[in-house]
Design a protein around this motif. Structure first.
Motif, mmCIF file in Angstrom:
data_model
loop_
_atom_site.group_PDB
_atom_site.id
_atom_site.type_symbol
_atom_site.label_atom_id
_atom_site.label_comp_id
_atom_site.label_asym_id
_atom_site.label_seq_id
_atom_site.Cartn_x
_atom_site.Cartn_y
_atom_site.Cartn_z
ATOM 1 N N LEU A 3 0.831 -1.208 0.000
ATOM 2 C CA LEU A 3 0.000 0.000 0.000
ATOM 3 C C LEU A 3 0.866 1.259 0.000
ATOM 4 O O LEU A 3 0.563 2.229 -0.696
ATOM 5 C CB LEU A 3 -0.951 -0.020 1.209
ATOM 6 C CG LEU A 3 -2.084 -1.056 1.110
ATOM 7 C CD1 LEU A 3 -2.684 -1.362 2.479
ATOM 8 C CD2 LEU A 3 -3.177 -0.575 0.147
ATOM 9 N N LYS A 4 1.945 1.213 0.778
ATOM 10 C CA LYS A 4 2.878 2.354 0.820
ATOM 11 C C LYS A 4 3.489 2.618 -0.551
ATOM 12 O O LYS A 4 3.761 3.753 -0.918
ATOM 13 C CB LYS A 4 3.998 2.072 1.830
ATOM 14 C CG LYS A 4 3.650 2.535 3.224
ATOM 15 C CD LYS A 4 4.890 2.663 4.103
ATOM 16 C CE LYS A 4 4.467 2.929 5.541
ATOM 17 N NZ LYS A 4 5.149 2.089 6.490
ATOM 18 N N GLU A 5 3.713 1.531 -1.296
ATOM 19 C CA GLU A 5 4.315 1.653 -2.625
ATOM 20 C C GLU A 5 3.304 2.049 -3.700
ATOM 21 O O GLU A 5 3.666 2.200 -4.869
ATOM 22 C CB GLU A 5 4.987 0.319 -3.007
ATOM 23 C CG GLU A 5 6.224 0.004 -2.173
ATOM 24 C CD GLU A 5 6.739 -1.425 -2.393
ATOM 25 O OE1 GLU A 5 6.053 -2.209 -3.089
ATOM 26 O OE2 GLU A 5 7.820 -1.738 -1.864
ATOM 27 N N GLY A 6 2.033 2.164 -3.314
ATOM 28 C CA GLY A 6 1.020 2.609 -4.272
ATOM 29 C C GLY A 6 0.249 1.483 -4.952
ATOM 30 O O GLY A 6 -0.511 1.716 -5.894
ATOM 31 N N TYR A 7 0.432 0.248 -4.470
ATOM 32 C CA TYR A 7 -0.343 -0.889 -4.979
ATOM 33 C C TYR A 7 -1.610 -1.075 -4.158
ATOM 34 O O TYR A 7 -1.662 -0.702 -2.979
ATOM 35 C CB TYR A 7 0.466 -2.186 -4.880
ATOM 36 C CG TYR A 7 1.651 -2.265 -5.796
ATOM 37 C CD1 TYR A 7 1.523 -2.769 -7.090
ATOM 38 C CD2 TYR A 7 2.912 -1.849 -5.364
ATOM 39 C CE1 TYR A 7 2.624 -2.843 -7.930
ATOM 40 C CE2 TYR A 7 4.015 -1.922 -6.200
ATOM 41 C CZ TYR A 7 3.863 -2.420 -7.482
ATOM 42 O OH TYR A 7 4.947 -2.485 -8.309
ATOM 43 N N ALA A 8 -2.611 -1.722 -4.761
ATOM 44 C CA ALA A 8 -3.722 -2.272 -3.982
ATOM 45 C C ALA A 8 -3.260 -3.639 -3.493
ATOM 46 O O ALA A 8 -2.726 -4.429 -4.274
ATOM 47 C CB ALA A 8 -4.971 -2.402 -4.832
ATOM 48 N N SER A 9 -3.426 -3.898 -2.194
ATOM 49 C CA SER A 9 -2.966 -5.160 -1.611
ATOM 50 C C SER A 9 -4.103 -6.174 -1.611
ATOM 51 O O SER A 9 -5.250 -5.831 -1.334
ATOM 52 C CB SER A 9 -2.470 -4.936 -0.184
ATOM 53 O OG SER A 9 -3.530 -4.468 0.626
#
Lengths: 260, 260
Positions: B231-237
């Motif tokens: 999430l921090k990296e901008g992905y949906a987990s």
């Protein structure tokens, strides 16, 4: 509160502070350390891991366990709220052990996810407090807690005896039996089961529909080593529980199927 | 209700049937099948896997999604009650998919156990209905659900595309981002984290103490592959979740240490 050198044991439940089951649990563990009770002021069965965030909480000292010389507090919130408040406002730190129950009714198998008793214990375990929830397979108010007290005393003693692994959480269920017939403790896995619900449809005096939840427990697990099996054989079942819910098998499958 | 040959998709949430998040979810999946909404009549955040057993439930048809041509019901109970009632009284059988959310706020990591959104999805998965809970990391009422809708559409499409493994349950969290900045989906494990609570102590106008629950999310996980990291990296987990909570490592330890 004043603490001596004895281990501190937090006792809670989900049937409320006046339920016979919590008194049985307090009696079972009171010689093992300094016991503090923080429990809901009303029954909270089926509350699962609910927390109270939309309204304020009350926490009041009560004399329910004064006859045993034990400090007790009732809380207006859920079992999980009780554990959180106990740690932050009463114990001001971690107790050595948290025990929850004795629940009036089974929390074996899939019941663990609906259970306020087990959620209170899980909340403590998340905090790094070794914890156990105890449940007797008898729903009755006047159930006989003799075997439950023996089981709770044995399990709590072992958990205090030497350093337990961090985040230890045990789901302990006790069969309806006598001390003479009781077979002992058995380490088990959670049986694969579910509740098949049928809602009882009724009409109120004003002509509006309403529904009561009813249901039947369905055990879909024919394998060995389950808690349901052990209980049928007359053992108390002990299932160690974790709260990392990641399904590693499904994760591998998804990485293969959905991976980019 | 009348069903055609299209897949049946049950939509629920825990923020209540009028929350913007559930409308976003309905819009995201409405072209994938016949959508039926059964959701709480009031906000139920933090309800965990609570069920209503001590009082009757109300279930009423409402016109909230009439503009989209979608059948909708509100229920006086918890998110888990909604799923149970939907199956027994409205769908009279299993839908092909259950989606829950979009929650206003994160359900990543340990939040999964407090979350009504995820508990509703878990209840469906226990019934053998492939399910997913969706949560946006923005608590605001007027949050932007554009990326969430894209994610929900993609995940729901994939789940309907071909037969999913039984009891599939996904915890999907969406970062606060734009379509342009969004990195895509990532399969993850649940991060090891907890909430550190501090209760805000106040005194009411009648001089009695009360407490508001407040807290800080503490990520204790420094490893790779967690939902929090993605999430921090901008992905949906996407974390696949299971509801056999047996801690197999602790079980082996106990069998060795406590075995008779």
């Amino acid at each position: 509160m004043q603490l001596d050198n004895r281990p501190v044991i937090l006792v809670t439940n989900d049937d409320g502070i006046t339920a016979p089951g919590i008194r049985a649990l307090v009696e079972a563990v009171k010689d093992l350390g300094t016991v503090v009770v923080v429990a809901p002021d009303s029954p909270q069965s089926g509350m699962g891991h609910a927390i109270t965030i939309g309204k304020p909480l009350r926490l009041d000292r009560v004399s329910v366990f004064e006859d045993l010389g034990i400090e007790a507090y009732q809380c207006s919130g859920t079992p999980v709220d009780c554990v959180k408040l106990a740690r932050d406002k009463i114990l001001k730190g971690k107790p050595d052990l948290c025990v929850s129950g004795v629940n009036h009714g089974s929390n074996a198998s899939i019941n663990v996810i609906y259970s306020g008793t087990m959620s209170a214990a899980m909340e403590a375990a998340i905090e790094g407090i070794p914890s156990a929830g105890f449940s007797l397979l008898d729903y009755k108010f006047d159930a006989d807690f003799t075997v439950s007290k023996k089981v709770a005393h044995t399990v709590a003693s072992r958990m205090l005896e030497k350093q337990m692994p961090p985040n230890m959480l045990l789901n302990v269920n006790i069969p309806i039996t006598t001390l003479g017939e009781f077979k002992g403790l058995k380490i088990c896995r959670q049986a694969d089961a579910k509740w098949a619900e049928n809602f009882d449809h009724r009409i109120d005096p004003r002509g509006r529909d309403y529904y009561w939840m009813t249901g039947q427990f369905v055990n879909m697990d024919s394998g060995n080593g389950t808690d349901i099996e052990a209980l049928k054989e007359g053992y108390a079942s002990i299932v160690p529980i974790k709260f990392d819910f990641t399904d590693t098998i499904m994760k591998s499958w998804l990485e293969k199927e959905w991976g980019d």
